[in-house]
Design an enzyme around this catalytic site. Structure first.
Site, PDB file in Angstrom:
ATOM      1  N   GLY A 107     -14.954  40.693  11.677  1.00  0.00           N
ATOM      2  CA  GLY A 107     -15.011  41.112  10.275  1.00  0.00           C
ATOM      3  C   GLY A 107     -13.711  40.830   9.537  1.00  0.00           C
ATOM      4  O   GLY A 107     -12.748  40.278  10.096  1.00  0.00           O
ATOM      5  N   ALA A 114     -15.531  48.367  13.844  1.00  0.00           N
ATOM      6  CA  ALA A 114     -16.925  47.930  13.754  1.00  0.00           C
ATOM      7  C   ALA A 114     -17.771  48.967  13.027  1.00  0.00           C
ATOM      8  O   ALA A 114     -17.570  50.167  13.185  1.00  0.00           O
ATOM      9  CB  ALA A 114     -17.484  47.682  15.155  1.00  0.00           C
ATOM     10  N   SER A 166     -13.374  55.954   5.363  1.00  0.00           N
ATOM     11  CA  SER A 166     -13.546  55.257   4.078  1.00  0.00           C
ATOM     12  C   SER A 166     -13.478  56.198   2.881  1.00  0.00           C
ATOM     13  O   SER A 166     -13.923  57.351   2.952  1.00  0.00           O
ATOM     14  CB  SER A 166     -14.910  54.571   4.099  1.00  0.00           C
ATOM     15  OG  SER A 166     -15.299  54.199   2.809  1.00  0.00           O
ATOM     16  N   GLU A 191     -15.415  56.020   0.600  1.00  0.00           N
ATOM     17  CA  GLU A 191     -16.812  56.336   0.259  1.00  0.00           C
ATOM     18  C   GLU A 191     -17.166  57.765   0.691  1.00  0.00           C
ATOM     19  O   GLU A 191     -18.154  58.324   0.214  1.00  0.00           O
ATOM     20  CB  GLU A 191     -17.762  55.343   0.915  1.00  0.00           C
ATOM     21  CG  GLU A 191     -17.776  53.978   0.255  1.00  0.00           C
ATOM     22  CD  GLU A 191     -18.410  53.977  -1.141  1.00  0.00           C
ATOM     23  OE1 GLU A 191     -19.433  54.649  -1.334  1.00  0.00           O
ATOM     24  OE2 GLU A 191     -17.868  53.297  -2.032  1.00  0.00           O
ATOM     25  N   TYR A 235     -24.332  55.312   4.186  1.00  0.00           N
ATOM     26  CA  TYR A 235     -23.073  54.813   4.737  1.00  0.00           C
ATOM     27  C   TYR A 235     -22.001  55.889   4.654  1.00  0.00           C
ATOM     28  O   TYR A 235     -21.310  56.185   5.634  1.00  0.00           O
ATOM     29  CB  TYR A 235     -22.629  53.559   3.963  1.00  0.00           C
ATOM     30  CG  TYR A 235     -21.221  53.103   4.268  1.00  0.00           C
ATOM     31  CD1 TYR A 235     -20.932  52.349   5.406  1.00  0.00           C
ATOM     32  CD2 TYR A 235     -20.160  53.417   3.399  1.00  0.00           C
ATOM     33  CE1 TYR A 235     -19.632  51.921   5.673  1.00  0.00           C
ATOM     34  CE2 TYR A 235     -18.863  52.987   3.666  1.00  0.00           C
ATOM     35  CZ  TYR A 235     -18.607  52.245   4.805  1.00  0.00           C
ATOM     36  OH  TYR A 235     -17.318  51.831   5.069  1.00  0.00           O
ATOM     37  N   VAL A 254     -18.729  43.414  -4.073  1.00  0.00           N
ATOM     38  CA  VAL A 254     -18.669  42.998  -5.469  1.00  0.00           C
ATOM     39  C   VAL A 254     -17.535  42.021  -5.768  1.00  0.00           C
ATOM     40  O   VAL A 254     -17.716  41.059  -6.521  1.00  0.00           O
ATOM     41  CB  VAL A 254     -18.660  44.233  -6.405  1.00  0.00           C
ATOM     42  CG1 VAL A 254     -17.306  44.927  -6.429  1.00  0.00           C
ATOM     43  CG2 VAL A 254     -19.072  43.847  -7.811  1.00  0.00           C
ATOM     44  N   ARG A 270     -16.037  39.760  -3.848  1.00  0.00           N
ATOM     45  CA  ARG A 270     -16.314  38.414  -3.297  1.00  0.00           C
ATOM     46  C   ARG A 270     -17.516  37.790  -3.985  1.00  0.00           C
ATOM     47  O   ARG A 270     -17.542  36.591  -4.241  1.00  0.00           O
ATOM     48  CB  ARG A 270     -16.527  38.568  -1.798  1.00  0.00           C
ATOM     49  CG  ARG A 270     -16.544  37.295  -1.036  1.00  0.00           C
ATOM     50  CD  ARG A 270     -15.183  36.601  -1.021  1.00  0.00           C
ATOM     51  NE  ARG A 270     -15.356  35.171  -0.758  1.00  0.00           N
ATOM     52  CZ  ARG A 270     -15.812  34.666   0.370  1.00  0.00           C
ATOM     53  NH1 ARG A 270     -16.088  35.459   1.393  1.00  0.00           N
ATOM     54  NH2 ARG A 270     -15.986  33.375   0.511  1.00  0.00           N
ATOM     55  N   GLY A 288     -24.936  44.474 -10.966  1.00  0.00           N
ATOM     56  CA  GLY A 288     -25.419  45.830 -11.224  1.00  0.00           C
ATOM     57  C   GLY A 288     -24.539  46.565 -12.223  1.00  0.00           C
ATOM     58  O   GLY A 288     -24.252  46.050 -13.306  1.00  0.00           O
TER      59      GLY A 288
END
Ligand code: NDP
Ligand code: GDP
Length: 322
Positions: free
Chosen positions: A12, A80, A124, A126, A148, A188, A190, A210
């Site tokens: 990643g 991961a 995160s 988030e 997530y 978003v 990239r 969006g």
């Protein structure tokens, strides 16, 4: 003595930058890689001969125990995950398994095999979701807004719990969005820089997006992996917010990216409900003063520089494909 590190998520974005950093510091680097029909090596092609790959999957505890045995690591970086928020509504169970339970599997592998290894968990911003205060810091309560985010909250607390239950050196880095030319194409930043490059090169004539009003605190992945490493070099394990302390709308991102190639975004961007999420995280803004003070961490790449770097990289890449 040569230090040994095991990185999950080596293929990643962050795995590739962290591997580069650790190799530059003289580490022996092991990367957990899942078997795929076609190898996914784009991000690590340039260093693949310096990494020892071990087959494994976060969902398969036996494979993780095997990986820890082979690597015999001083440091384990658990990067991961199913990492894309939008996909987490389409695959909520798989996201819960990899992004949530996968952390417990990795912690168990370390606890059973090499409990003295230092452990980093990729938490995160988030987790803050519908934010309870601004800016967000280590003590801000979590209110995740996607499967997530919910899975990351579980991963975060199980890491804290293993530290407290087993006295393991386990840290959680609460990283705000960080990007680079190696960022997954659906995120978003990239998506925008790739779209701008295609439009500039005449390969595409619109960019469907969006919600342009959401705000994010975006930094450069190369700066953020340094913070991961620093967290594992302290006397005591702890959790840290890593962020830039600046927030920008998606519209600002789009504007900078299009302007960089001399175009007006309003001529190309089309709002498509398909990219609007069932629940949105409206505003993220991090306060990383603890990391600055205790880790001595500093960021080097600013927002505009980051966006321009990504546009330039996509222009170069796509020009070669033409
Ligand atoms: P990427 O999506 O680029 O990388 C995810 C990695 O996880 C890939 O190597 C992928 O392998 C691997 N992976 C996924 N599922 C499994 C599984 N079941 N078993 C083994 N490996 C698996 O993410 P990033 O590098 O951007 O992020 C790294 C971590 O940091 C993630 O946990 C992410 O959620 C978290 N994070 C990221 C932020 C960001 O802004 N980038 C912000 C905060 C946290 P494969 O190539 O095979 O798919
Ligand atoms: P996230 O913060 O981990 O969800 O990172 P993303 O890069 O996927 O999304 C950042 C923000 O951009 C979110 O608020 C999205 O709703 C918003 N956004 C607006 N349009 C798009 C789009 O077309 N794709 C993605 N991925 N996000 C978009």
């Amino acid at each position: 003595m040569t230090k040994r590190a095991l990185i999950t998520g080596i293929t990643g974005q962050d795995g590739s930058y962290l591997a580069e950093l650790l190799l530059s510091k003289g580490y022996k680097v092991f990367g957990l890689r899942r078997r795929t029909s076609v190898p996914i090596l784009e991000n690590i092609e340039h260093i693949q001969n310096d990494i020892e790959f071990i087959d494994g999957d976060l969902l398969d505890l036996g494979s993780l125990i095997n990986a820890v045995r082979i690597a015999d690591p001083d440091e384990v970086y658990n990067l991961a995950a199913q990492s894309f928020v939008a996909t987490s509504w389409i695959q909520p169970v798989a996201t819960g398994q990899a992004t949530g339970i996968g952390v417990t599997n990795m912690l168990e592998a370390v606890r059973l095999t090499k409990p003295e290894a230092r452990f980093y968990q990729a938490s995160s911003s988030e987790m803050f979701g519908k934010v309870m205060e601004t800016p967000q810091k280590e003590t801000t309560p979590f209110y995740p807004r996607s499967p997530y985010g919910v899975a990351k909250v579980y991963g975060h607390w199980i890491t804290v719990n293993y530290r407290e239950s087993y006295n393991m050196y386990a840290c959680s880095g609460i990283l705000f969005n960080h990007e680079s030319p190696r960022r997954g194409i659906e995120f978003v930043t990239r998506k925008v820089t790739d779209g701008v490059a295609r439009i500039k090169l005449g390969l595409q004539n619109e960019l469907r997006m969006g919600n342009l009003d959401a705000k994010r605190d975006w930094g450069f992945a190369g700066d953020y992996v340094k913070a991961m490493w620093l967290m594992l070099q302290q006397d005591k394990a702890d959790d840290y917010v890593i962020s830039t302390g600046e927030t920008h709308t998606i519209e600002e991102l789009v504007d900078i990216a299009f302007s960089h190639v001399g175009l007006n975004w309003r001529d190309y961007v089309v709002i498509d409900q398909k990219f609007v999420r069932p629940a949105e995280v409206d505003l993220l803004l991090g306060d990383c003063s603890k990391a600055k003070e205790k880790l001595g961490w500093e960021l080097e790449v600013g927002f505009e520089q980051l966006v321009k770097m990504m546009v330039d990289s996509d222009l170069e890449r796509i020009s070669k494909l033409k």
